[in-house]
Design a protein around this motif. Structure first.
Motif, PDB file in Angstrom:
ATOM      1  N   UNK A  66       0.259   1.046   4.838  1.00  0.00           N
ATOM      2  CA  UNK A  66       0.712  -0.324   4.599  1.00  0.00           C
ATOM      3  C   UNK A  66       2.234  -0.342   4.462  1.00  0.00           C
ATOM      4  N   UNK A  67       2.871  -1.237   5.195  1.00  0.00           N
ATOM      5  CA  UNK A  67       4.333  -1.359   5.171  1.00  0.00           C
ATOM      6  C   UNK A  67       4.692  -2.805   4.866  1.00  0.00           C
ATOM      7  N   UNK A  68       5.533  -2.976   3.840  1.00  0.00           N
ATOM      8  CA  UNK A  68       6.004  -4.311   3.475  1.00  0.00           C
ATOM      9  C   UNK A  68       7.530  -4.257   3.339  1.00  0.00           C
ATOM     10  N   UNK A  69       8.227  -5.156   4.051  1.00  0.00           N
ATOM     11  CA  UNK A  69       9.670  -5.254   3.917  1.00  0.00           C
ATOM     12  C   UNK A  69      10.026  -6.470   3.081  1.00  0.00           C
ATOM     13  N   UNK A  70      10.911  -6.277   2.108  1.00  0.00           N
ATOM     14  CA  UNK A  70      11.289  -7.378   1.223  1.00  0.00           C
ATOM     15  C   UNK A  70      12.805  -7.467   1.131  1.00  0.00           C
ATOM     16  N   UNK A  71      13.287  -8.700   0.939  1.00  0.00           N
ATOM     17  CA  UNK A  71      14.711  -8.894   0.696  1.00  0.00           C
ATOM     18  C   UNK A  71      15.015  -8.566  -0.755  1.00  0.00           C
ATOM     19  N   UNK A  72      16.294  -8.580  -1.115  1.00  0.00           N
ATOM     20  CA  UNK A  72      16.667  -8.281  -2.495  1.00  0.00           C
ATOM     21  C   UNK A  72      16.188  -9.378  -3.438  1.00  0.00           C
ATOM     22  N   UNK A  73      15.858 -10.570  -2.883  1.00  0.00           N
ATOM     23  CA  UNK A  73      15.300 -11.638  -3.715  1.00  0.00           C
ATOM     24  C   UNK A  73      13.790 -11.529  -3.826  1.00  0.00           C
ATOM     25  N   UNK A  74      13.208 -10.565  -3.134  1.00  0.00           N
ATOM     26  CA  UNK A  74      11.770 -10.363  -3.210  1.00  0.00           C
ATOM     27  C   UNK A  74      10.987 -11.064  -2.122  1.00  0.00           C
ATOM     28  N   UNK A  75      11.655 -11.778  -1.203  1.00  0.00           N
ATOM     29  CA  UNK A  75      10.938 -12.453  -0.118  1.00  0.00           C
ATOM     30  C   UNK A  75      10.410 -11.425   0.877  1.00  0.00           C
ATOM     31  N   UNK A  76       9.160 -11.603   1.273  1.00  0.00           N
ATOM     32  CA  UNK A  76       8.533 -10.674   2.210  1.00  0.00           C
ATOM     33  C   UNK A  76       8.954 -11.069   3.624  1.00  0.00           C
ATOM     34  N   UNK A  77       9.692 -10.189   4.286  1.00  0.00           N
ATOM     35  CA  UNK A  77      10.211 -10.465   5.624  1.00  0.00           C
ATOM     36  C   UNK A  77       9.478  -9.654   6.688  1.00  0.00           C
ATOM     37  N   UNK A  78       8.597  -8.774   6.261  1.00  0.00           N
ATOM     38  CA  UNK A  78       7.843  -7.957   7.214  1.00  0.00           C
ATOM     39  C   UNK A  78       6.592  -7.432   6.519  1.00  0.00           C
ATOM     40  N   UNK A  79       5.488  -7.436   7.226  1.00  0.00           N
ATOM     41  CA  UNK A  79       4.238  -6.876   6.698  1.00  0.00           C
ATOM     42  C   UNK A  79       3.328  -6.534   7.864  1.00  0.00           C
ATOM     43  N   UNK A  80       2.762  -5.339   7.860  1.00  0.00           N
ATOM     44  CA  UNK A  80       1.864  -4.988   8.954  1.00  0.00           C
ATOM     45  C   UNK A  80       0.409  -5.281   8.574  1.00  0.00           C
ATOM     46  N   UNK A  81      -0.480  -5.061   9.540  1.00  0.00           N
ATOM     47  CA  UNK A  81      -1.886  -5.387   9.339  1.00  0.00           C
ATOM     48  C   UNK A  81      -2.504  -4.571   8.218  1.00  0.00           C
ATOM     49  N   UNK A  82      -2.091  -3.300   8.118  1.00  0.00           N
ATOM     50  CA  UNK A  82      -2.631  -2.431   7.066  1.00  0.00           C
ATOM     51  C   UNK A  82      -2.292  -2.970   5.682  1.00  0.00           C
ATOM     52  N   UNK A  83      -1.088  -3.526   5.523  1.00  0.00           N
ATOM     53  CA  UNK A  83      -0.690  -4.078   4.225  1.00  0.00           C
ATOM     54  C   UNK A  83      -1.531  -5.298   3.888  1.00  0.00           C
ATOM     55  N   UNK A  84      -1.759  -6.173   4.856  1.00  0.00           N
ATOM     56  CA  UNK A  84      -2.575  -7.362   4.589  1.00  0.00           C
ATOM     57  C   UNK A  84      -4.024  -6.991   4.301  1.00  0.00           C
ATOM     58  N   UNK A  85      -4.527  -5.970   5.015  1.00  0.00           N
ATOM     59  CA  UNK A  85      -5.897  -5.509   4.730  1.00  0.00           C
ATOM     60  C   UNK A  85      -5.994  -4.923   3.329  1.00  0.00           C
ATOM     61  N   UNK A  86      -4.978  -4.151   2.939  1.00  0.00           N
ATOM     62  CA  UNK A  86      -4.985  -3.511   1.620  1.00  0.00           C
ATOM     63  C   UNK A  86      -4.984  -4.540   0.502  1.00  0.00           C
ATOM     64  N   UNK A  87      -4.350  -5.695   0.749  1.00  0.00           N
ATOM     65  CA  UNK A  87      -4.254  -6.736  -0.268  1.00  0.00           C
ATOM     66  C   UNK A  87      -5.310  -7.824  -0.075  1.00  0.00           C
ATOM     67  N   UNK A  88      -6.384  -7.465   0.605  1.00  0.00           N
ATOM     68  CA  UNK A  88      -7.523  -8.374   0.688  1.00  0.00           C
ATOM     69  C   UNK A  88      -7.474  -9.334   1.859  1.00  0.00           C
ATOM     70  N   UNK A  89      -6.664  -9.040   2.866  1.00  0.00           N
ATOM     71  CA  UNK A  89      -6.636  -9.867   4.066  1.00  0.00           C
ATOM     72  C   UNK A  89      -5.775 -11.102   3.971  1.00  0.00           C
ATOM     73  N   UNK A  90      -4.964 -11.207   2.931  1.00  0.00           N
ATOM     74  CA  UNK A  90      -4.109 -12.387   2.786  1.00  0.00           C
ATOM     75  C   UNK A  90      -2.880 -12.265   3.680  1.00  0.00           C
ATOM     76  N   UNK A  91      -2.327 -13.409   4.069  1.00  0.00           N
ATOM     77  CA  UNK A  91      -1.100 -13.400   4.871  1.00  0.00           C
ATOM     78  C   UNK A  91       0.092 -13.179   3.950  1.00  0.00           C
TER      79      UNK A  91
END
Length: 265
Positions: free
Chosen positions: A177-202
């Protein structure tokens, strides 16, 4: 370039007198008896200045110069007349057919000065025409360059979008699972594995502090690189926080990599 002048009159002696007067100024002088003969000359010559008598049989000077304007628009046209038909001449001047009106008998010095002024005016007209042509050519070149730049920009945008789509596809097939976040915490990138790991949410466009509260609250977790255990939805993972830095100094964001403990990578 020689300065060419066309003299038009129905009297040969007037043409000869004008020729003798003006040849001392170095002009190339053409002569025509009457408007019809002058129009024939204009088929093969482009004089800078035309001087025509007004009262001529068959065709007045104003009528001739009106046609000459169409045939040779860059020529400067003058009327020389022994009588004053004010309305006819004024109308011709207003229409642009005539540059100036001169009277007979003429003053030699004044006529020579007027002809010199007419040639200077002719030179200005030609220079303006050349400048306009150069400006038009430059505008056309700029337009073509702009079209090429727009086409190149569209092509670069297309390539960039294809590269982004390819990068997203590559991320989606990675089993971590890969999640990219800005310094403010906004999610600017997320792959399918990350969304699956967190229950399929966008995840894209969300905030990491809402999705995973407290994950970045520990400054050491950000400042100190390394892998640490992290539990998500009863799935034990190892978390690696990687800095996303620009070319200049300063931190642009973070990349969070979650690897399930039982994953075969």
């Amino acid at each position: 370039m020689s300065q060419v002048i066309l003299l038009v009159d129905d009297e040969e002696n007037i043409l000869s007198a004008l020729y003798r007067l003006l040849r001392q100024d170095g002009y190339e002088i053409l002569r025509a008896v009457g408007g019809a003969a002058a129009l024939e000359l204009l088929k093969s010559h482009k004089p800078g200045v035309i001087i025509s008598d007004q009262r001529m049989p068959g065709m007045t000077g104003v009528q001739f110069l009106s046609q000459a304007k169409t045939i040779c628009p860059d020529s400067v046209r003058l009327v020389l007349s022994g009588y004053t038909d004010l309305k006819t001449v004024t109308d011709a001047i207003n229409e642009g057919s005539i540059y100036k009106f001169l009277t007979k008998p003429w003053d030699d010095d004044f006529l020579r000065a007027t002809v010199a002024d007419a040639f200077r005016f002719h030179d200005i007209l030609l220079q303006n025409k050349i400048l306009q042509q150069d400006l038009l050519a430059a505008n056309e070149q700029l337009s073509r360059q702009a079209e090429l730049e727009i086409a190149l920009s569209h092509e670069q945008t297309k390539v960039s979008l294809e590269a982004l789509e390819t990068a997203q596809e590559v991320l989606d097939i990675i089993p971590v699972a890969v999640i990219g976040v800005s310094m403010e915490g906004d999610i600017i990138l997320a792959n399918q594995a990350a969304e699956n790991l967190l229950g399929g949410i966008s995840l894209f466009g969300g905030n990491i502090h809402h999705v995973l509260p407290g994950i970045l609250d520990n400054p050491d977790a950000i400042a100190l690189p390394g892998v640490r255990p992290y539990l998500i939805n009863e799935t034990q993972t190892t978390l690696n926080i990687l800095p996303l830095s620009p070319m200049h100094k300063g931190l642009r964001g973070l990349v969070l990599v979650f690897t399930p403990m039982n994953a075969n990578i």
